[in-house]
Design a protein around this motif. Sequence first.
Motif, mmCIF file in Angstrom:
data_model
loop_
_atom_site.group_PDB
_atom_site.id
_atom_site.type_symbol
_atom_site.label_atom_id
_atom_site.label_comp_id
_atom_site.label_asym_id
_atom_site.label_seq_id
_atom_site.Cartn_x
_atom_site.Cartn_y
_atom_site.Cartn_z
ATOM 1 N N ILE A 63 -17.991 -13.970 -18.214
ATOM 2 C CA ILE A 63 -19.213 -13.163 -18.222
ATOM 3 C C ILE A 63 -20.414 -14.025 -18.587
ATOM 4 O O ILE A 63 -21.464 -13.945 -17.936
ATOM 5 C CB ILE A 63 -19.071 -11.963 -19.175
ATOM 6 C CG1 ILE A 63 -18.050 -10.969 -18.608
ATOM 7 C CG2 ILE A 63 -20.409 -11.284 -19.419
ATOM 8 C CD1 ILE A 63 -17.675 -9.852 -19.550
ATOM 9 N N TYR A 64 -20.292 -14.865 -19.603
ATOM 10 C CA TYR A 64 -21.403 -15.748 -19.996
ATOM 11 C C TYR A 64 -21.747 -16.722 -18.871
ATOM 12 O O TYR A 64 -22.918 -16.994 -18.600
ATOM 13 C CB TYR A 64 -21.073 -16.530 -21.264
ATOM 14 C CG TYR A 64 -21.004 -15.667 -22.496
ATOM 15 C CD1 TYR A 64 -21.902 -14.635 -22.711
ATOM 16 C CD2 TYR A 64 -20.032 -15.892 -23.468
ATOM 17 C CE1 TYR A 64 -21.838 -13.849 -23.831
ATOM 18 C CE2 TYR A 64 -19.956 -15.101 -24.591
ATOM 19 C CZ TYR A 64 -20.863 -14.082 -24.775
ATOM 20 O OH TYR A 64 -20.801 -13.295 -25.888
ATOM 21 N N PHE A 65 -20.738 -17.252 -18.182
ATOM 22 C CA PHE A 65 -20.982 -18.156 -17.063
ATOM 23 C C PHE A 65 -21.721 -17.418 -15.940
ATOM 24 O O PHE A 65 -22.687 -17.922 -15.378
ATOM 25 C CB PHE A 65 -19.653 -18.717 -16.549
ATOM 26 C CG PHE A 65 -19.793 -19.558 -15.328
ATOM 27 C CD1 PHE A 65 -20.290 -20.852 -15.421
ATOM 28 C CD2 PHE A 65 -19.443 -19.072 -14.075
ATOM 29 C CE1 PHE A 65 -20.432 -21.639 -14.287
ATOM 30 C CE2 PHE A 65 -19.585 -19.852 -12.940
ATOM 31 C CZ PHE A 65 -20.078 -21.144 -13.040
ATOM 32 N N PHE A 66 -21.274 -16.209 -15.621
ATOM 33 C CA PHE A 66 -21.892 -15.417 -14.567
ATOM 34 C C PHE A 66 -23.347 -15.076 -14.912
ATOM 35 O O PHE A 66 -24.241 -15.225 -14.080
ATOM 36 C CB PHE A 66 -21.082 -14.130 -14.353
ATOM 37 C CG PHE A 66 -21.549 -13.307 -13.205
ATOM 38 C CD1 PHE A 66 -21.344 -13.709 -11.894
ATOM 39 C CD2 PHE A 66 -22.195 -12.101 -13.431
ATOM 40 C CE1 PHE A 66 -21.773 -12.942 -10.825
ATOM 41 C CE2 PHE A 66 -22.637 -11.322 -12.365
ATOM 42 C CZ PHE A 66 -22.424 -11.741 -11.067
ATOM 43 N N ILE A 67 -23.608 -14.660 -16.128
ATOM 44 C CA ILE A 67 -24.971 -14.320 -16.573
ATOM 45 C C ILE A 67 -25.855 -15.557 -16.539
ATOM 46 O O ILE A 67 -27.017 -15.487 -16.121
ATOM 47 C CB ILE A 67 -24.944 -13.667 -17.967
ATOM 48 C CG1 ILE A 67 -24.324 -12.280 -17.882
ATOM 49 C CG2 ILE A 67 -26.350 -13.580 -18.561
ATOM 50 C CD1 ILE A 67 -24.091 -11.613 -19.225
ATOM 51 N N SER A 68 -25.336 -16.697 -16.961
ATOM 52 C CA SER A 68 -26.159 -17.912 -16.990
ATOM 53 C C SER A 68 -26.547 -18.347 -15.568
ATOM 54 O O SER A 68 -27.606 -18.918 -15.363
ATOM 55 C CB SER A 68 -25.430 -19.041 -17.715
ATOM 56 O OG SER A 68 -24.334 -19.492 -16.946
ATOM 57 N N ARG A 69 -25.717 -18.077 -14.565
ATOM 58 C CA ARG A 69 -26.020 -18.440 -13.187
ATOM 59 C C ARG A 69 -27.044 -17.483 -12.583
ATOM 60 O O ARG A 69 -27.841 -17.875 -11.733
ATOM 61 C CB ARG A 69 -24.754 -18.437 -12.322
ATOM 62 C CG ARG A 69 -23.782 -19.503 -12.724
ATOM 63 C CD ARG A 69 -24.413 -20.854 -12.480
ATOM 64 N NE ARG A 69 -23.584 -21.884 -13.083
ATOM 65 C CZ ARG A 69 -23.970 -23.115 -13.300
ATOM 66 N NH1 ARG A 69 -25.187 -23.489 -12.983
ATOM 67 N NH2 ARG A 69 -23.166 -23.973 -13.852
ATOM 68 N N ILE A 70 -27.015 -16.229 -13.010
ATOM 69 C CA ILE A 70 -27.956 -15.243 -12.473
ATOM 70 C C ILE A 70 -29.357 -15.473 -13.016
ATOM 71 O O ILE A 70 -30.355 -15.354 -12.297
ATOM 72 C CB ILE A 70 -27.488 -13.804 -12.816
ATOM 73 C CG1 ILE A 70 -26.220 -13.472 -12.018
ATOM 74 C CG2 ILE A 70 -28.571 -12.786 -12.511
ATOM 75 C CD1 ILE A 70 -25.631 -12.135 -12.356
ATOM 76 N N TRP A 71 -29.486 -15.817 -14.260
ATOM 77 C CA TRP A 71 -30.801 -15.915 -14.932
ATOM 78 C C TRP A 71 -31.467 -17.266 -14.765
ATOM 79 O O TRP A 71 -32.418 -17.567 -15.448
ATOM 80 C CB TRP A 71 -30.636 -15.589 -16.408
ATOM 81 C CG TRP A 71 -30.436 -14.127 -16.636
ATOM 82 C CD1 TRP A 71 -29.917 -13.226 -15.780
ATOM 83 C CD2 TRP A 71 -30.780 -13.410 -17.796
ATOM 84 N NE1 TRP A 71 -29.879 -11.997 -16.335
ATOM 85 C CE2 TRP A 71 -30.399 -12.067 -17.593
ATOM 86 C CE3 TRP A 71 -31.342 -13.746 -19.020
ATOM 87 C CZ2 TRP A 71 -30.590 -11.097 -18.540
ATOM 88 C CZ3 TRP A 71 -31.518 -12.763 -19.954
ATOM 89 C CH2 TRP A 71 -31.149 -11.447 -19.731
ATOM 90 N N LYS A 72 -31.039 -18.099 -13.870
ATOM 91 C CA LYS A 72 -31.689 -19.404 -13.658
ATOM 92 C C LYS A 72 -32.949 -19.276 -12.893
ATOM 93 O O LYS A 72 -33.214 -18.510 -12.070
ATOM 94 C CB LYS A 72 -30.744 -20.360 -12.950
ATOM 95 C CG LYS A 72 -29.853 -21.057 -13.903
ATOM 96 C CD LYS A 72 -29.141 -22.153 -13.171
ATOM 97 C CE LYS A 72 -28.474 -23.039 -14.186
ATOM 98 N NZ LYS A 72 -27.843 -24.172 -13.610
#
Length: 72
Positions: A63-72
């Motif tokens: 989840i943290y990996f997915f969120i970090s990719r979306i918010w770039k």
Amino acid sequence: MDKEANNISYEEGTIYRYDPSFDIGLSSDQVKIRTEQGCTNAPVESPSKSVKEIILGNVCTFIYFFISRIWK
């Protein structure tokens, strides 16, 4: 007749090891001595993570990996 073998010495005394036959096992006195020495098959707490902790950690990492990719 059983024989004592491989006695182990440590600071508090000696741990006696027995070699009984499989069909007879230890005598009551031998079991009492081993129990007093703390030589039992009591379950111990696992030093590793539980299945729940492993799954939760992996899900949170995804989840943290997915969120970090979306918010770039």
